[in-house]
Write an enzyme that holds these catalytic residues in place. Structure first.
Site, PDB file in Angstrom:
ATOM      1  N   PHE A 160       0.874  -1.180   0.000  1.00  0.00           N
ATOM      2  CA  PHE A 160       0.000   0.000   0.000  1.00  0.00           C
ATOM      3  C   PHE A 160       0.903   1.219   0.000  1.00  0.00           C
ATOM      4  CE2 PHE A 160      -1.786   3.741   1.782  1.00  0.00           C
ATOM      5  CZ  PHE A 160      -3.130   3.743   1.486  1.00  0.00           C
ATOM      6  N   GLU A 161       0.777   2.023  -1.013  1.00  0.00           N
ATOM      7  CA  GLU A 161       1.376   3.348  -0.998  1.00  0.00           C
ATOM      8  C   GLU A 161       0.616   4.211  -1.980  1.00  0.00           C
ATOM      9  OE1 GLU A 161       5.539   2.931  -2.028  1.00  0.00           O
ATOM     10  OE2 GLU A 161       5.110   2.837  -4.178  1.00  0.00           O
TER      11      GLU A 161
END
Length: 298
Positions: free
Chosen positions: A189-190
């Protein structure tokens, strides 16, 4: 894709980009298009972005994979995993399909979004001049990156002009760059401002590491590469913890608590120490991010 549509994108209709080293099947295209009203793009990764650079000794690389496998290193013998890590570290944003975008949000198979996202993270980031955002911070498996920090120190010595006088280095090194503590943002997740990855500073950093060979002779991951770059080049205020986004990737989750848990209809358990990273020893990096001193103001 169903998770992010139900929790967020059905209200915003941001486009999707799927990239693969092989062509997508008609079945995959039909299934993914059926999940959303948003535009969906499909692209094939150029062979030069999913293969060995000319400076890599492939015999040596194969020998190192064998050694790491025998030592029980996670994905130690995987060739494709190394190509993926290198691609995600410095090449994905170079794909022609990505040139139309200013920001990106990474999605991976098997993840879960466990709370509603009732605002637009892209707008929030743009308004607040945030260039990198995360939900889970964790310690790296140091047996995958035995010489990464040595290479980072070589880069800092070679390119001191690219490193601002104030940054977020304290989060990854408590001794002013002598050693690496292993903290990194879990990059499955980014959300990032792509101008960060396209910058001279980041491109020079990636190219330097790429020439060092650790993506293939060891098993350098994109998560520590992204995270160390953020620590070197960005101020604390340019990096944001989306603490109110409930997110699960096989192994760990970030789960909000209190009013955020209620307001966003979360289904995760913030007290589950077997999953919730901030309640486990491996989640110390998240708490230490909050301890990072603010950037001094003139």
């Amino acid at each position: 894709m169903r998770q992010i549509e139900d929790r967020f994108n059905s209200r915003y209709n941001y486009p999707y980009v799927f990239l693969n080293d092989k062509p997508f099947s008609a079945e995959f295209i039909n299934m993914t298009q059926s999940m959303t009203r948003a535009q969906v793009h499909y692209g094939q990764i150029p062979s030069e972005h999913w293969s060995y650079p000319e400076w890599i000794n492939q015999t040596k690389a194969a020998s190192r994979r064998k050694e790491m496998h025998e030592k029980g290193v996670m994905y130690g013998d995987s060739e494709s995993y190394r190509h993926m890590c290198r691609f995600e570290s410095g090449l994905f944003f170079q794909h022609p399909l990505m040139q139309q975008f200013d920001y990106y949000w990474r999605l991976e198979p098997g993840i879960k979004y466990e709370c509603d996202i009732n605002y637009d993270p892209f707008v929030y980031m743009k308004k607040n001049k945030i260039r990198y955002a995360w939900t889970i911070a964790i310690y790296e498996l140091m047996n995958t990156i035995p010489t990464l920090w040595t290479s980072v120190k070589k880069f800092m010595h070679t390119h001191p002009d690219l490193i601002p006088s104030t940054n977020s280095l304290w989060w990854v090194s408590r001794d002013n760059g002598t050693t690496y503590n292993g903290c990194h943002f879990w990059s499955n997740f980014e959300i990032a401002d792509l101008s960060f990855y396209r910058s001279k500073e980041y491109q020079t950093f990636f190219d330097f590491l790429d020439r060092e060979g650790g993506f293939f002779y060891e098993r350098w991951g994109d998560a520590p590469v992204h995270s160390i770059a953020a620590a070197l080049f960005l101020q604390k205020e340019e990096v944001h913890w989306f603490n109110d986004i409930g997110y699960y990737h096989p192994g760990w989750q970030h789960c909000p608590s209190g009013n955020a848990w209620l307001d966003n209809r979360c289904t995760c358990d913030p007290n589950d120490k077997s999953k919730t990273i901030t309640n486990a020893n491996w989640g110390k990096c998240s708490h230490e991010w909050e301890m990072l001193p603010d950037t001094p103001r003139a």
